[in-house]
Structure formats: structure tokens, C-alpha cells
Design a protein around this motif. Structure first.
Motif, PDB file in Angstrom:
ATOM      1  N   ASP A   1       7.173  15.792 -12.915  1.00  0.00           N
ATOM      2  CA  ASP A   1       7.953  14.935 -12.023  1.00  0.00           C
ATOM      3  C   ASP A   1       6.997  14.127 -11.170  1.00  0.00           C
ATOM      4  OD1 ASP A   1      10.479  15.875 -12.834  1.00  0.00           O
ATOM      5  OD2 ASP A   1      10.276  17.628 -11.527  1.00  0.00           O
ATOM      6  N   LYS A   2       7.438  12.918 -10.802  1.00  0.00           N
ATOM      7  CA  LYS A   2       6.629  12.121  -9.881  1.00  0.00           C
ATOM      8  C   LYS A   2       7.549  11.408  -8.898  1.00  0.00           C
ATOM      9  CE  LYS A   2       4.493   9.401 -12.938  1.00  0.00           C
ATOM     10  NZ  LYS A   2       5.055   9.388 -14.299  1.00  0.00           N
ATOM     11  N   PHE A   3       7.037  11.155  -7.711  1.00  0.00           N
ATOM     12  CA  PHE A   3       7.781  10.337  -6.753  1.00  0.00           C
ATOM     13  C   PHE A   3       6.797   9.524  -5.932  1.00  0.00           C
ATOM     14  CE2 PHE A   3       6.976  14.285  -4.494  1.00  0.00           C
ATOM     15  CZ  PHE A   3       6.758  13.929  -3.178  1.00  0.00           C
ATOM     16  N   TRP A   4       7.317   8.495  -5.266  1.00  0.00           N
ATOM     17  CA  TRP A   4       6.419   7.599  -4.547  1.00  0.00           C
ATOM     18  C   TRP A   4       7.120   6.968  -3.360  1.00  0.00           C
ATOM     19  CZ3 TRP A   4       4.977   1.978  -4.986  1.00  0.00           C
ATOM     20  CH2 TRP A   4       6.090   1.173  -5.218  1.00  0.00           C
TER      21      TRP A   4
ATOM     22  N   CYS B   1       0.878  -1.172   0.000  1.00  0.00           N
ATOM     23  CA  CYS B   1       0.000   0.000   0.000  1.00  0.00           C
ATOM     24  C   CYS B   1       0.918   1.225   0.000  1.00  0.00           C
ATOM     25  CB  CYS B   1      -0.893  -0.007   1.229  1.00  0.00           C
ATOM     26  SG  CYS B   1      -2.182   1.246   1.163  1.00  0.00           S
ATOM     27  N   SER B   2       0.648   2.190  -0.873  1.00  0.00           N
ATOM     28  CA  SER B   2       1.662   3.194  -1.171  1.00  0.00           C
ATOM     29  C   SER B   2       1.049   4.477  -1.715  1.00  0.00           C
ATOM     30  CB  SER B   2       2.658   2.625  -2.184  1.00  0.00           C
ATOM     31  OG  SER B   2       1.985   1.957  -3.242  1.00  0.00           O
ATOM     32  N   MET B   3       1.911   5.481  -1.858  1.00  0.00           N
ATOM     33  CA  MET B   3       1.520   6.814  -2.332  1.00  0.00           C
ATOM     34  C   MET B   3       2.377   7.190  -3.533  1.00  0.00           C
ATOM     35  SD  MET B   3      -0.529   7.914   0.255  1.00  0.00           S
ATOM     36  CE  MET B   3      -0.492   9.682   0.073  1.00  0.00           C
ATOM     37  N   MET B   4       1.765   7.883  -4.508  1.00  0.00           N
ATOM     38  CA  MET B   4       2.535   8.465  -5.605  1.00  0.00           C
ATOM     39  C   MET B   4       2.012   9.867  -5.883  1.00  0.00           C
ATOM     40  SD  MET B   4       3.322   7.149  -9.507  1.00  0.00           S
ATOM     41  CE  MET B   4       4.589   5.979  -8.994  1.00  0.00           C
ATOM     42  N   ALA B   5       2.943  10.809  -6.079  1.00  0.00           N
ATOM     43  CA  ALA B   5       2.599  12.203  -6.371  1.00  0.00           C
ATOM     44  C   ALA B   5       3.156  12.604  -7.727  1.00  0.00           C
ATOM     45  CB  ALA B   5       3.160  13.128  -5.291  1.00  0.00           C
ATOM     46  N   THR B   6       2.371  13.348  -8.488  1.00  0.00           N
ATOM     47  CA  THR B   6       2.813  13.898  -9.765  1.00  0.00           C
ATOM     48  C   THR B   6       2.653  15.419  -9.739  1.00  0.00           C
ATOM     49  OG1 THR B   6       2.305  11.947 -11.084  1.00  0.00           O
ATOM     50  CG2 THR B   6       2.323  14.030 -12.235  1.00  0.00           C
ATOM     51  N   ASP B   7       3.717  16.117 -10.106  1.00  0.00           N
ATOM     52  CA  ASP B   7       3.716  17.579 -10.204  1.00  0.00           C
ATOM     53  C   ASP B   7       3.191  17.965 -11.592  1.00  0.00           C
ATOM     54  OD1 ASP B   7       4.264  20.279 -10.450  1.00  0.00           O
ATOM     55  OD2 ASP B   7       6.348  20.128  -9.796  1.00  0.00           O
ATOM     56  N   LEU B   8       2.047  18.639 -11.629  1.00  0.00           N
ATOM     57  CA  LEU B   8       1.419  19.030 -12.891  1.00  0.00           C
ATOM     58  C   LEU B   8       1.523  20.529 -13.138  1.00  0.00           C
ATOM     59  CD1 LEU B   8      -1.685  16.700 -12.571  1.00  0.00           C
ATOM     60  CD2 LEU B   8       0.182  16.449 -14.200  1.00  0.00           C
ATOM     61  N   GLY B   9       2.483  21.159 -12.470  1.00  0.00           N
ATOM     62  CA  GLY B   9       2.716  22.587 -12.717  1.00  0.00           C
ATOM     63  C   GLY B   9       1.520  23.443 -12.330  1.00  0.00           C
ATOM     64  N   PHE B  10       1.193  24.395 -13.191  1.00  0.00           N
ATOM     65  CA  PHE B  10       0.089  25.315 -12.898  1.00  0.00           C
ATOM     66  C   PHE B  10      -1.211  24.900 -13.577  1.00  0.00           C
ATOM     67  CE2 PHE B  10       3.911  27.964 -12.227  1.00  0.00           C
ATOM     68  CZ  PHE B  10       3.691  28.306 -10.908  1.00  0.00           C
ATOM     69  N   THR B  11      -1.359  23.612 -13.826  1.00  0.00           N
ATOM     70  CA  THR B  11      -2.596  23.099 -14.409  1.00  0.00           C
ATOM     71  C   THR B  11      -3.769  23.366 -13.470  1.00  0.00           C
ATOM     72  OG1 THR B  11      -1.304  21.318 -15.412  1.00  0.00           O
ATOM     73  CG2 THR B  11      -3.686  21.057 -15.408  1.00  0.00           C
TER      74      THR B  11
ATOM     75  N   CYS C   1       0.339   4.060 -14.304  1.00  0.00           N
ATOM     76  CA  CYS C   1      -0.589   4.073 -15.434  1.00  0.00           C
ATOM     77  C   CYS C   1      -1.752   5.026 -15.169  1.00  0.00           C
ATOM     78  CB  CYS C   1      -1.060   2.662 -15.781  1.00  0.00           C
ATOM     79  SG  CYS C   1      -2.123   1.854 -14.608  1.00  0.00           S
ATOM     80  N   LEU C   2      -2.155   5.193 -13.907  1.00  0.00           N
ATOM     81  CA  LEU C   2      -3.182   6.181 -13.572  1.00  0.00           C
ATOM     82  C   LEU C   2      -2.657   7.597 -13.781  1.00  0.00           C
ATOM     83  CD1 LEU C   2      -4.599   4.557 -10.323  1.00  0.00           C
ATOM     84  CD2 LEU C   2      -5.908   4.966 -12.414  1.00  0.00           C
ATOM     85  N   HIS C   3      -1.467   7.865 -13.277  1.00  0.00           N
ATOM     86  CA  HIS C   3      -0.889   9.204 -13.391  1.00  0.00           C
ATOM     87  C   HIS C   3      -0.616   9.564 -14.856  1.00  0.00           C
ATOM     88  CE1 HIS C   3       0.155  10.246  -9.085  1.00  0.00           C
ATOM     89  NE2 HIS C   3      -0.348   9.029  -9.003  1.00  0.00           N
TER      90      HIS C   3
END
Length: 454
Positions: A297-300, A127-137, A282-284
Motif C-alpha cells: 500500500d502507498k499513500f501521499w 513538494c510532497s511525501m509518499m509512503a509505501t508499506d513493504l511489510g516485513f521486508t 516511479c521511485l517506489h
């Protein structure tokens, strides 16, 4: 001719090592004394549980009666499992809450030597977390796209509605592993890819405080793929426990790492980790493609897993690894710790200490069970009123269309208290926060057997 009956007559109970002993004894024409000497040299000695539970580190405070009751239950649960003879160290985090008698509590870490305990990582492996930086979207555009892309609830996707195909190299790894090479595992690996399940899993969209970028965060585990490995692992662990430590608690069996079965199980865990990361990605990636955002960028980090240092195994049942050696694909040492849908997500960095064992909390945790929380909150208000009150100003959506009040902010411990305890116990440094725009959760399920009591 030496047979199994020969060994039984010598006082041994039938065991999986009988064949090896019979073959060796016949080949070398051993007499009874020789047989017993050979058995003594190859059969593992039985290990007795600790007479008293080992001590452990308490990284948790209680400010009121309810919190103290929760801490007492957590301590009792830890003591019940820390008589297992493999345990050498342990700790609890500020978000700790019990899950049942003789079970490692959420927010617990148990360190064992040469032993992997499936019951201590639970069915929700990785069970885990992933973050994606989408800028100023625009965060609304991200949430709209995510709602169309993601999948919550029981089961998986049909083959015509896949976000991504299971890569052939990963399928080959699955089929080459003793624990994963079965029809159920392969089917789950296909069907559950691009799904998030239910419970406290979520898709969150918010604004990072430091730069005001829109960040998308997902929270889920390995779904049926990991749950099937858990069942296989428990079965194998119990067969070992019966042989090498029959007086140990059967709720916490283990697989010795220095066996082929142990090596294969460790490999299986890494394959599940790889699959789960792909599940997030695949979701991100699909959301990024939908909003035509290609540079991000993404990290998890996982927070429900087994981590290894030499011959020591750190079983984290809901605890965020701070130590970079635990996260081989670490991104600048950053980790994600969610509070709740209203108070957002912490971004932390940290190092191992003697008392944190290399971990931080994995969230805010609960002082009450889901059922207890619902009973208390529904005394004076209905579910819709509670939802409106606790999510005011946020775009909160339940995939099933049915509100789940056991996932509202009041169901969790106070976020500020958790932050204070992170600092107090040196469980990492909060370097940033992601404040919420909105989120998606499963909500009540349409499956009768999955319905919650509130």
C-alpha cells in the motif's frame, strides 16, 4: 476613427484592454462620453492594499530566546505580506521559519479570494511525501535497492537512464496548457522524472511502530518542471498586479481566478501535481520491483501547494493539509509529517478548525538558517564528528558522498516540542510513527554554484 491616441488623450494609460475598447467604440461610433462609460463598465477597478495587515492565527510557541527570535521574524514576515488586498485569513504552524522580507514564511498559510499568488506556493510546487508499506521486508535491503534506484542532485537523468517514460496522456496535457507548453517544461517533465533534487529532500526507510512493517518514504517536489511554471506564473501575476493593484507589494502579485489566465494556471498546478505524484510512484515502484515485493500500500500528501474551496485559495508554503477536501486522493485521511533523520516521521489525521484552517505542520522547521547552524556547530567539532554523533546507529547516506551537516537532526527544531504543539493547537492527532533505519539525502553538490557554506 478612434485610435489608441484617442484613449491616451482622454487620460488613459496604454493597457491590454485598449484593443477591445477601440474595436467596440469604432463599431458603435461612440463619442468621448460613450467611450469613457464603456471603459468604466469593462475595466477592472484598481484595488488598494489593506492599510494594516489582516490578523492571523498563531499556532506556535517559543520556549527560549532563539525560538522567540524566530517567531518574531515569522510574524514580521507575515505582517509584511498580509496587506495584500486579496488576503482574508492566514495562520502559522509550529515549524514556521522566515525565508526573507515580504515572503511568506515556511509553515505559513494565506487564504485569498479569487486569487492565486505564485510567490506564496514558491518554486518548489507540490513538494510532497509518499509512503509505501513493504511489510516485513529487511530495511537494509530496501535502502540498498533505493540507493541504486534514486537520483539526487542538480539536473536530471539522461534518456538512457530513465526510471519511467513520461506517459503520452500527461505529455498531451502539458502541451495543451498555456503556461506549460514550452520547450523547457517539456524537457524537465522528461528529464527530471525519477529524481529528487537536493536541499532537505530525502528517501527514508524506517519501521512503523504499530505493526513493525518496513516503510519507505520519499520527500521531493516537482523539480525543474514546477520551477518553470512558477517563473511563468510570477510573470503573468505581475502583469495583473500592475494593472489592477499597482500600489500592492510587487513581491506578492496574483492571477485572478475568474480570468482565462487564472483558469489555465489552476489547471497547470493540477498537471504539476499529477507529474509529481508520478515522480514519487516511479521511485517506489522501481524499489519494489528490485526487492521483488509486489503487494504493498502507498499513500501521499503534498505540503507546498495551493488548495481551493469555492472561490477561496489556501496557499500553503510548507503546511500539511488535514482536510480531506484538499487531498482528493486521500488514503484513509492519513498524512505524513517528517521530523528529522533521527526522530522519524509522524503519521497524523485531523480536521479543519477555525485556527488551523485545515492544516498541520509539514515538518520540524528551523530556528537558525543553514549558515547560522553550521557556524554554531562547527565551533568545536568538525563535520564528520557531528555526523557520527548525531546519526549513531543509523544508516545515513549522502548521494554526493559529501556530508551536509545543515541536514543533521540538530539543524531542526526539537521534535518533541513540535509534537506537543501539534496537540496543544489541535493540529491533528498523531496516530502512528515511523522510526528510522536510515535515509538518503543529496549531500554537498559537486557543482560550485550549489555548494553550501558548511
Amino acid at each position: 476613427m478612434i485610435t489608441g491616441q484617442t484613449l491616451i488623450d482622454l487620460g488613459y494609460k496604454p493597457s491590454k484592454w485598449f484593443k477591445n475598447v477601440i474595436d467596440y467604440a469604432n463599431a458603435n461610433q461612440l463619442d468621448n462620453n460613450g467611450i469613457m462609460s464603456y471603459i468604466e463598465s469593462i475595466v477592472p477597478k484598481t484595488i488598494e492594499p489593506h492599510k494594516n495587515p489582516i490578523s492571523f492565527h498563531h499556532n506556535i510557541l517559543a520556549d527560549n530566546e532563539h525560538e522567540q527570535s524566530n517567531v518574531d521574524a515569522v510574524v514580521s514576515a507575515m505582517n509584511s505580506i498580509l496587506t495584500v488586498p486579496t488576503a482574508i485569513n492566514a495562520a502559522i504552524m509550529p515549524d514556521a521559519c522566515p525565508t526573507g522580507p515580504n515572503d511568506i514564511p515556511v509553515g505559513g498559510i494565506v487564504v485569498t479570494k479569487n486569487a492565486i499568488h505564485p510567490s506564496m506556493h514558491s518554486a518548489d510546487i507540490c513538494c510532497s511525501m509518499m509512503a509505501t508499506d513493504l511489510g516485513f521486508t529487511d530495511p537494509r535491503a530496501v535502502l540498498e535497492a533505493a540507493f541504486k534506484v534514486t537520483h539526487f542532485g542538480v539536473g536530471g537523468r539522461d534518456r538512457n537512464n530513465q526510471l519511467a517514460r513520461l506517459p503520452s496522456y500527461l505529455k498531451e496535457k502539458i502541451k495543451s496548457n498555456y503556461y506549460l507548453n514550452n520547450d523547457k517544461s517539456v524537457k524537465y517533465a522528461h528529464d527530471h522524472l525519477g529524481t529528487q533534487g537536493d536541499g532537505n529532500h530525502f528517501l527514508f526507510v524506517g519501521i512503523r511502530q504499530s505493526d513493525h512493517h518496513t516503510i519507505m518514504v520519499t520527500h521531493h517536489g516537482s523539480r525543474g518542471f514546477g520551477a518553470n511554471l512558477y517563473k511563468e506564473g510570477l510573470y503573468k501575476a505581475e502583469s495583473f498586479r500592475k494593472e489592477i493593484s499597482p500600489n500592492s507589494n510587487p513581491k506578492n502579485p496574483w492571477i485572478p481566478f475568474d480570468t482565462k489566465e487564472g483558469q489555465d494556471y489552476w489547471t497547470a498546478l493540477q498537471i504539476v501535481r499529477e507529474w509529481t505524484k508520478l515522480n514519487h510512484e516511479c521511485l517506489h515502484d522501481s524499489v519494489g520491483e528490485t526487492i521483488a515485493h509486489t503487494h504493498y500500500d502507498k499513500f501521499w500528501n503534498e505540503h507546498n501547494f495551493v488548495f481551493k474551496k469555492d472561490d477561496l485559495f489556501y496557499h500553503a508554503k510548507g503546511a500539511t493539509p488535514l482536510d480531506d477536501s484538499f487531498v482528493p486522493d486521500s488514503y484513509n485521511g492519513l498524512r505524513l509529517i517528517p521530523m528529522n533523520m533521527r526522530d522519524g516521521i509522524l503519521i497524523v489525521k485531523g480536521e479543519s478548525t477555525e485556527t488551523n484552517l485545515g492544516f498541520a505542520p509539514h515538518g520540524a522547521g528551523r530556528n537558525f538558517s543553514r549558515t547560522e547552524h553550521c557556524k554554531i556547530k562547527l565551533q568545536n567539532k568538525n563535520g564528520y564528528e557531528l555526523f557520527e554523533e548525531e546519526t549513531k546507529g543509523l544508516d545515513v547516506r549522502f548521494f554526493s558522498g559529501k556530508i551536509d551537516i545543515s541536514e543533521l537532526p540538530s539543524a531542526y527544531k526539537n521534535a518533541d516540542k513540535i509534537k506537543n504543539q501539534i496537540s496543544h493547537f489541535n493540529l491533528g492527532t498523531i496516530v502512528d510513527e515511523i522510526k528510522p533505519y536510515g535515509c538518503i539525502m543529496a549531500g554537498h553538490s559537486s557543482k560550485p554554484w550549489r555548494k553550501k557554506k558548511c
